[in-house]
Design a protein around this motif. Structure first.
Motif, PDB file in Angstrom:
ATOM      1  N   GLY A  43      -1.732  -9.313 -54.573  1.00 38.33           N
ATOM      2  CA  GLY A  43      -2.844  -8.757 -55.328  1.00 38.33           C
ATOM      3  C   GLY A  43      -4.154  -9.471 -55.082  1.00 38.33           C
ATOM      4  O   GLY A  43      -4.290 -10.315 -54.187  1.00 38.33           O
ATOM      5  N   LEU A  44      -5.130  -9.145 -55.927  1.00 41.93           N
ATOM      6  CA  LEU A  44      -6.478  -9.664 -55.750  1.00 41.93           C
ATOM      7  C   LEU A  44      -6.570 -11.169 -55.978  1.00 41.93           C
ATOM      8  O   LEU A  44      -7.352 -11.845 -55.309  1.00 41.93           O
ATOM      9  N   GLN A  45      -5.790 -11.697 -56.891  1.00 38.04           N
ATOM     10  CA  GLN A  45      -5.838 -13.137 -57.115  1.00 38.04           C
ATOM     11  C   GLN A  45      -5.356 -13.890 -55.878  1.00 38.04           C
ATOM     12  O   GLN A  45      -5.922 -14.918 -55.502  1.00 38.04           O
ATOM     13  N   TRP A  46      -4.303 -13.375 -55.233  1.00 31.82           N
ATOM     14  CA  TRP A  46      -3.814 -13.995 -53.992  1.00 31.82           C
ATOM     15  C   TRP A  46      -4.908 -13.945 -52.930  1.00 31.82           C
ATOM     16  O   TRP A  46      -5.151 -14.938 -52.218  1.00 31.82           O
ATOM     17  N   LEU A  47      -5.598 -12.794 -52.808  1.00 35.39           N
ATOM     18  CA  LEU A  47      -6.675 -12.670 -51.831  1.00 35.39           C
ATOM     19  C   LEU A  47      -7.776 -13.686 -52.108  1.00 35.39           C
ATOM     20  O   LEU A  47      -8.278 -14.347 -51.192  1.00 35.39           O
ATOM     21  N   ASN A  48      -8.128 -13.829 -53.374  1.00 33.47           N
ATOM     22  CA  ASN A  48      -9.169 -14.787 -53.734  1.00 33.47           C
ATOM     23  C   ASN A  48      -8.735 -16.215 -53.412  1.00 33.47           C
ATOM     24  O   ASN A  48      -9.536 -17.034 -52.947  1.00 33.47           O
ATOM     25  N   ASP A  49      -7.473 -16.518 -53.624  1.00 34.55           N
ATOM     26  CA  ASP A  49      -6.959 -17.848 -53.295  1.00 34.55           C
ATOM     27  C   ASP A  49      -7.061 -18.114 -51.796  1.00 34.55           C
ATOM     28  O   ASP A  49      -7.333 -19.241 -51.363  1.00 34.55           O
ATOM     29  N   GLN A  50      -6.834 -17.079 -50.986  1.00 33.58           N
ATOM     30  CA  GLN A  50      -6.898 -17.242 -49.533  1.00 33.58           C
ATOM     31  C   GLN A  50      -8.334 -17.349 -49.026  1.00 33.58           C
ATOM     32  O   GLN A  50      -8.633 -18.121 -48.116  1.00 33.58           O
ATOM     33  N   MET A  51      -9.232 -16.572 -49.640  1.00 34.17           N
ATOM     34  CA  MET A  51     -10.580 -16.420 -49.099  1.00 34.17           C
ATOM     35  C   MET A  51     -11.635 -17.259 -49.821  1.00 34.17           C
ATOM     36  O   MET A  51     -12.690 -17.530 -49.257  1.00 34.17           O
ATOM     37  N   GLY A  52     -11.370 -17.654 -51.052  1.00 35.59           N
ATOM     38  CA  GLY A  52     -12.395 -18.352 -51.810  1.00 35.59           C
ATOM     39  C   GLY A  52     -13.628 -17.488 -51.994  1.00 35.59           C
ATOM     40  O   GLY A  52     -14.752 -17.895 -51.697  1.00 35.59           O
ATOM     41  N   LEU A  53     -13.433 -16.265 -52.481  1.00 36.72           N
ATOM     42  CA  LEU A  53     -14.525 -15.297 -52.594  1.00 36.72           C
ATOM     43  C   LEU A  53     -15.615 -15.792 -53.533  1.00 36.72           C
ATOM     44  O   LEU A  53     -15.329 -16.369 -54.579  1.00 36.72           O
ATOM     45  N   SER A  54     -16.862 -15.574 -53.147  1.00 43.91           N
ATOM     46  CA  SER A  54     -17.990 -15.967 -53.990  1.00 43.91           C
ATOM     47  C   SER A  54     -19.168 -15.050 -53.716  1.00 43.91           C
ATOM     48  O   SER A  54     -19.199 -14.337 -52.705  1.00 43.91           O
ATOM     49  N   MET A  55     -20.138 -15.055 -54.617  1.00 45.85           N
ATOM     50  CA  MET A  55     -21.323 -14.233 -54.457  1.00 45.85           C
ATOM     51  C   MET A  55     -22.200 -14.774 -53.318  1.00 45.85           C
ATOM     52  O   MET A  55     -22.171 -15.963 -52.993  1.00 45.85           O
ATOM     53  N   LEU A  56     -22.969 -13.879 -52.718  1.00 45.67           N
ATOM     54  CA  LEU A  56     -23.849 -14.245 -51.620  1.00 45.67           C
ATOM     55  C   LEU A  56     -25.263 -14.476 -52.129  1.00 45.67           C
ATOM     56  O   LEU A  56     -25.728 -13.780 -53.034  1.00 45.67           O
ATOM     57  N   PRO A  57     -25.994 -15.439 -51.542  1.00 38.21           N
ATOM     58  CA  PRO A  57     -27.384 -15.673 -51.953  1.00 38.21           C
ATOM     59  C   PRO A  57     -28.321 -14.684 -51.255  1.00 38.21           C
ATOM     60  O   PRO A  57     -27.923 -13.972 -50.324  1.00 38.21           O
ATOM     61  N   ASP A  58     -29.580 -14.636 -51.722  1.00 35.46           N
ATOM     62  CA  ASP A  58     -30.582 -13.880 -50.991  1.00 35.46           C
ATOM     63  C   ASP A  58     -30.715 -14.457 -49.583  1.00 35.46           C
ATOM     64  O   ASP A  58     -30.704 -15.681 -49.399  1.00 35.46           O
ATOM     65  N   LEU A  59     -30.841 -13.582 -48.613  1.00 33.24           N
ATOM     66  CA  LEU A  59     -30.918 -14.011 -47.224  1.00 33.24           C
ATOM     67  C   LEU A  59     -32.363 -13.959 -46.733  1.00 33.24           C
ATOM     68  O   LEU A  59     -33.162 -13.140 -47.206  1.00 33.24           O
ATOM     69  N   PRO A  60     -32.734 -14.833 -45.781  1.00 24.19           N
ATOM     70  CA  PRO A  60     -34.113 -14.848 -45.290  1.00 24.19           C
ATOM     71  C   PRO A  60     -34.462 -13.569 -44.539  1.00 24.19           C
ATOM     72  O   PRO A  60     -33.672 -13.077 -43.730  1.00 24.19           O
ATOM     73  N   LEU A  61     -35.655 -13.049 -44.828  1.00 22.52           N
ATOM     74  CA  LEU A  61     -36.129 -11.839 -44.166  1.00 22.52           C
ATOM     75  C   LEU A  61     -36.759 -12.184 -42.814  1.00 22.52           C
ATOM     76  O   LEU A  61     -37.227 -13.298 -42.611  1.00 22.52           O
TER      77      LEU A  61
END
Length: 223
Positions: A43-61
């Protein structure tokens, strides 16, 4: 798996660069690692454990790119889940017209054709600007420029797919459309729903045949 499209790219790149026996790093290797999730064994918790999912910051234009102070990012393109057809073109046009009547829209179009998708890019909708008209988009950083603009937007509207899914990692409210999943894995949608709920934003993947039903259930309701 390696598709015919993949083999065509490998053949063209090999010929262009004058290679004889290139080593190919295919995305299938990544998918193999995450195979238990894509096949619904985990499930999703396993995926998060594998990937360490996190939000992305604003990227430079890109240097010199000037965007509207507030805008909605959009991208409609043709793919198996949203094929080019009279009714999908009409829907895309209607959505862009509706959104642009409220907020400026920046279309994340690209001047390069590098995959099996093709953009819907009408030039006659008031309030809609095109990224390729605002800045130079280098081939080697095509996606990077689109994501940088997406990160500065108020939200995203367009075809259900990778770009709309990525918008949730920038905490952007997202509304996407598809005609049929046509074999696309439902777990991608589950991930987007989960990320949206976890980050306090919204993600909607709307089947085009459901729009009529929704219009009857939600008549005249505004936020």
């Amino acid at each position: 798996r390696v598709t015919g499209f993949d083999r065509g790219i490998i053949r063209d790149v090999t010929a262009t660069l004058g290679l004889s026996r290139p080593l190919v790093l295919h995305p299938a290797w990544m998918h193999q690692v995450l195979y238990p999730y894509f096949t619904a064994q985990r499930g999703l918790q396993w995926l998060n454990d594998q990937m360490g999912l996190s939000m992305l910051p604003d990227l430079p234009l890109p240097e010199g790119l000037v965007l509207p102070e507030k805008f909605v990012a959009a991208k409609f393109y043709w793919r198996t889940t949203f094929p080019r057809h009279e009714h999908t073109m009409a829907l895309a046009r209607a959505v862009l017209t509706q959104v642009a009547a409220v907020q400026p829209v920046v279309m994340l179009n690209q001047p390069h054709h590098v995959d099996d998708h093709s953009d819907f890019a009408p030039k006659d909708i008031p309030g809609v600007q095109y990224l390729s008209d605002l800045t130079t988009i280098p081939l080697e950083n095509d996606i990077g420029v689109q994501l940088a603009v997406l990160s500065r937007s108020m939200g995203f509207a367009g075809t259900y797919g990778g770009l709309g899914q990525t918008a949730t990692f920038f905490k952007k409210p997202t509304v996407t459309f598809y005609t049929d999943l046509n074999g696309a894995s439902i777990v991608h949608k589950h991930l987007s729903d989960w990320i949206a709920v976890s980050s306090g934003t919204s993600f909607h993947a709307i089947k085009t045949t459901d729009i009529g039903l929704l219009s009857h259930v939600l008549p005249g309701i505004t936020g």
